[in-house]
Design a protein around this motif. Sequence first.
Motif, short mmCIF file in Angstrom:
data_model
loop_
_atom_site.label_atom_id
_atom_site.label_comp_id
_atom_site.label_asym_id
_atom_site.label_seq_id
_atom_site.Cartn_x
_atom_site.Cartn_y
_atom_site.Cartn_z
N PHE A 513 0.83 -1.20 0.00
CA PHE A 513 0.00 0.00 0.00
C PHE A 513 0.87 1.26 0.00
O PHE A 513 0.49 2.27 -0.59
N VAL A 514 2.01 1.18 0.62
CA VAL A 514 2.91 2.34 0.63
C VAL A 514 3.27 2.74 -0.80
O VAL A 514 3.21 3.92 -1.17
N ALA A 515 3.60 1.73 -1.65
CA ALA A 515 3.96 2.01 -3.04
C ALA A 515 2.73 2.44 -3.85
O ALA A 515 2.80 3.38 -4.64
N LYS A 516 1.62 1.74 -3.64
CA LYS A 516 0.41 2.09 -4.37
C LYS A 516 -0.08 3.50 -4.00
O LYS A 516 -0.56 4.24 -4.86
N LEU A 520 -1.18 6.31 -6.63
CA LEU A 520 -2.58 6.76 -6.67
C LEU A 520 -2.69 8.25 -6.36
O LEU A 520 -3.56 8.93 -6.88
N GLY A 521 -1.79 8.74 -5.52
CA GLY A 521 -1.81 10.17 -5.18
C GLY A 521 -1.47 11.05 -6.37
O GLY A 521 -1.82 12.23 -6.40
N GLN A 522 -0.79 10.50 -7.36
CA GLN A 522 -0.43 11.26 -8.56
C GLN A 522 -1.50 11.18 -9.64
O GLN A 522 -1.40 11.80 -10.69
N SER A 523 -2.54 10.40 -9.39
CA SER A 523 -3.62 10.23 -10.37
C SER A 523 -4.47 11.49 -10.45
O SER A 523 -4.61 12.23 -9.48
N GLY A 524 -5.06 11.71 -11.63
CA GLY A 524 -5.95 12.84 -11.80
C GLY A 524 -7.36 12.55 -11.31
O GLY A 524 -8.21 13.45 -11.30
N GLN A 529 -7.17 9.89 -5.32
CA GLN A 529 -6.54 10.80 -4.35
C GLN A 529 -7.10 10.59 -2.95
O GLN A 529 -6.38 10.69 -1.96
N GLU A 530 -8.41 10.26 -2.88
CA GLU A 530 -9.01 9.98 -1.56
C GLU A 530 -8.41 8.73 -0.95
O GLU A 530 -8.18 8.67 0.26
N ILE A 531 -8.18 7.71 -1.77
CA ILE A 531 -7.56 6.48 -1.27
C ILE A 531 -6.14 6.78 -0.79
O ILE A 531 -5.70 6.31 0.28
N ALA A 532 -5.42 7.60 -1.58
CA ALA A 532 -4.03 7.93 -1.22
C ALA A 532 -3.95 8.73 0.08
O ALA A 532 -2.90 8.76 0.73
N ALA A 533 -5.05 9.37 0.48
CA ALA A 533 -5.05 10.15 1.73
C ALA A 533 -5.08 9.27 2.97
O ALA A 533 -4.87 9.75 4.09
N CYS A 534 -5.33 7.96 2.80
CA CYS A 534 -5.36 7.03 3.93
C CYS A 534 -3.95 6.62 4.32
O CYS A 534 -3.07 6.45 3.47
N ASP A 535 -3.70 6.43 5.61
CA ASP A 535 -2.39 6.01 6.09
C ASP A 535 -2.16 4.52 5.87
O ASP A 535 -1.02 4.07 5.72
#
Length: 845
Positions: A513-516, A520-524, A529-535
């Motif tokens: 998940f760290v790599a994903k 995902l945070g770089q996705s438009g 981006q909401e998923i990437a906001a999770c720890d």
Amino acid sequence: MKANETTLRKLIQGDQQLLVPLYQRQYTWERPQLTQLWSDITAQVDVLAEQRQDAPSHFLGSVVLAPGPELAPSRSQWIIVDGQQRLTTLMVALCAIRDHLMAEDPTALERINELHLINKFQQGELRYRLLPTQADRTAFKACVDGTLEGKSDSLIGNAYQFFRGVLKEFDDPADPHDIARVESVLLNRLNLVQILVEKDDNAFRIFESINNTGMRLSQVDLIRNYVFMCLPTRGQHIYDEYWKPIQDLLDAKAMEQLMYLVLVLKEGDEAQYNAVYRGHQQLLLALSGDEHRIEEYARDLYRRARHLKEILFPADDMPFAGRLRFLKEWQASTAYPLVMRLLELREDDYIGDEEVDEALTYVESFLVRRLIAGVTTSNLNRIFQRLAVQLVAEEEVPQAIRTALSPARLYWPSDEQLREEIRSRAFYWQGRTVQQKLVLRRIEESLGSKERVDLADKRITIEHVLPQSMTADWLSELSNGGDDADLLHRQLVHTLGNLTLSGYNSELSNNSFVAKRKQLGQSGLVMNQEIAACDRWGKAEILARADRLADRAIAIWPGPEESGRRGSAASRDWTQLHSALAALPTATWTSYSDLAELIGSHPVPVGVHLASVPVLNAHRVLTRSGQVSDGFRWVDPDDDRDVHEVLRAEGLVFDEAGRASPDQHISVRDIAELLGLPIAADLAETEAAGDESLSPQALTALEQRFLRQLNEQSGPQAAGAVQRLLEHWRARGGELQYGTSANASCAPIIKVGGQSLYAIRLYPKSAEIPFGLLRNRKPFNDPALREELRQRLNDAPGVDIPVAKLELYPSIKNSQLASVAVFDVVVAVLDWFRAKVTASEEQEG
């Protein structure tokens, strides 16, 4: 009728014209037919070159001619009742010969034109010795006039280019007479039987009888023929005003769809896709003798054609264009009768754009919520057909649609049920991939995303955040809270809360998940981006996201009316099965196959479920033959009762072989009636007699492997359609051959001379058409038969196998078989295939 043998030279000589009437279809010959004709021509060229005077000429077929409207002593015009395909091809070949010879012999232009192609002293269209039907005239006249060079945007243009190509290849610089021999063969050595119809004979009736027993016509061809047969004086006017505009609006596939939709709007759920011609024939019979009423029929067809064009290709400025595009991408053709009715009411000013948009919102919600809840699509066509004919202009149309779709028996999930389904159901296995993408795309758009998701882009796929294959990193991630990681994985991996859209599926893969999270945070896409906001990404995060997605889904897709609803509208597959068993009357039994058909599944998962979950009356589920399954066990391991004794005590009667009385059997149709399901009417028509091999315990290892892969890769609806196809084949005495390779397969075969012959081989994801195999097997070593097989399959909506694959192994998706219209066509193709092979075997025997 008068018949005599003739040649092309004799047939087209003199000041006359051969006319293709309105009721004939367009020119249809393609490369397979052209190649066969060229082979016949070159064989006769060899006869001429070798001066074999006693060698027979080639018989090309018959030409049926009837007196035309311009028949007069000074000139003659004849209607081509039958034979337009071969005559048009021969005339196009003459044009190609003329243009090929002109490079070396400029006199060839005038010679061939005046002797064979034109009537020199006539004007306008009377100038041409052959005049095809209206749709082909422009291309044919360009061919004769020498202006078609380099253009091949029609089949006539393609035929011309074909002959130019083969003539160039055939022309031997060392032989100055080879092309002249081709011309001579064309004019003198391709024999025809000319049949002249008497003036008082019904030319169309003769045409219809010839073509019903010979060259196969599509249902649209037959409808067009019948329309113009009924128009002795107004045919040209109605062709110009209505029929040609319809043909300009819609391609052949869409025209067939139009004819079916028109019939549905006239007859409701009585309309049958494979009986469209018969249905329209009955409509026209009621109008016969009144050309003005037939013109009204044609005008209505044109109106419906405009509506279908709007459905298939909505204009960007149409306020509800997005709703129509959604239905098209969803492949929701079952809803088209209702949409056609809405567009009709809109055109007649009963409703406006806002009402249409609202009504389509309810239709979209009905489809989407049912998909999320895993509800079978088997009765959707009946639901929308009935609603389309029941809708009246005087009522509030959007609300009427919502009310009609809201009864609990139609399974439109409520908000509460939708929330639960999103949290727990394996969404990844529901419906087709494009539908899953559409759901996620709609949710993404509601989040204010500025990035347009192009579903046609193959790079856009559905991404499992928690991957399908576990790794050590993910095992550690899931077990942080002390939970069973394997169990959590099975419960959550395919749910909507764990799924998103991504163009980088291969890069994300099974990464931690760290790599994903970084990617995902770089996705438009906002959802990524909401998923990437999770720890972290575990049970709590997946369920929390599922709840957020449910909020969005409820806002996007309004639910049914809640007043008066009873029971579980979403009706999970197993819930409906439990209800069915609870409804069994005293002293009755049902089978695994009946229950599987009811819920859109298969006997194997039904058997597994009943063996592992306590369900009322589960012991009253027997094999098709009425026997207790060999693998039956009570769910409670301490229960040691004899199931036969229990069933006898409950009133079941068994024979000496241990078979329960068929009089006590409750069929799937009976169950549907007991539950008050609208699907009961469907099952009354489609229920097939099964056999004991459908019992899960009776399946062979190869069968079980094929069915398991089929269910996993194509989903329950497609798997059910494949099974019904195989049952149809077996019910008619056919055999099934299961593959032994890693990728399981099954083929419905006919054994001929020790070899297995089949028209289709089914794989877990697709159905393959083995043209490459058939070309070496009788009778399908005949190219014309393989071409007919291709055309018959292409009759199915959404199936378009190109001519270029006639020697290869094209395929269609199993998911397409879930469409009733496609399924019916494929079943008919299998029946036709069996008949052709059987007839060929009997002839040789």
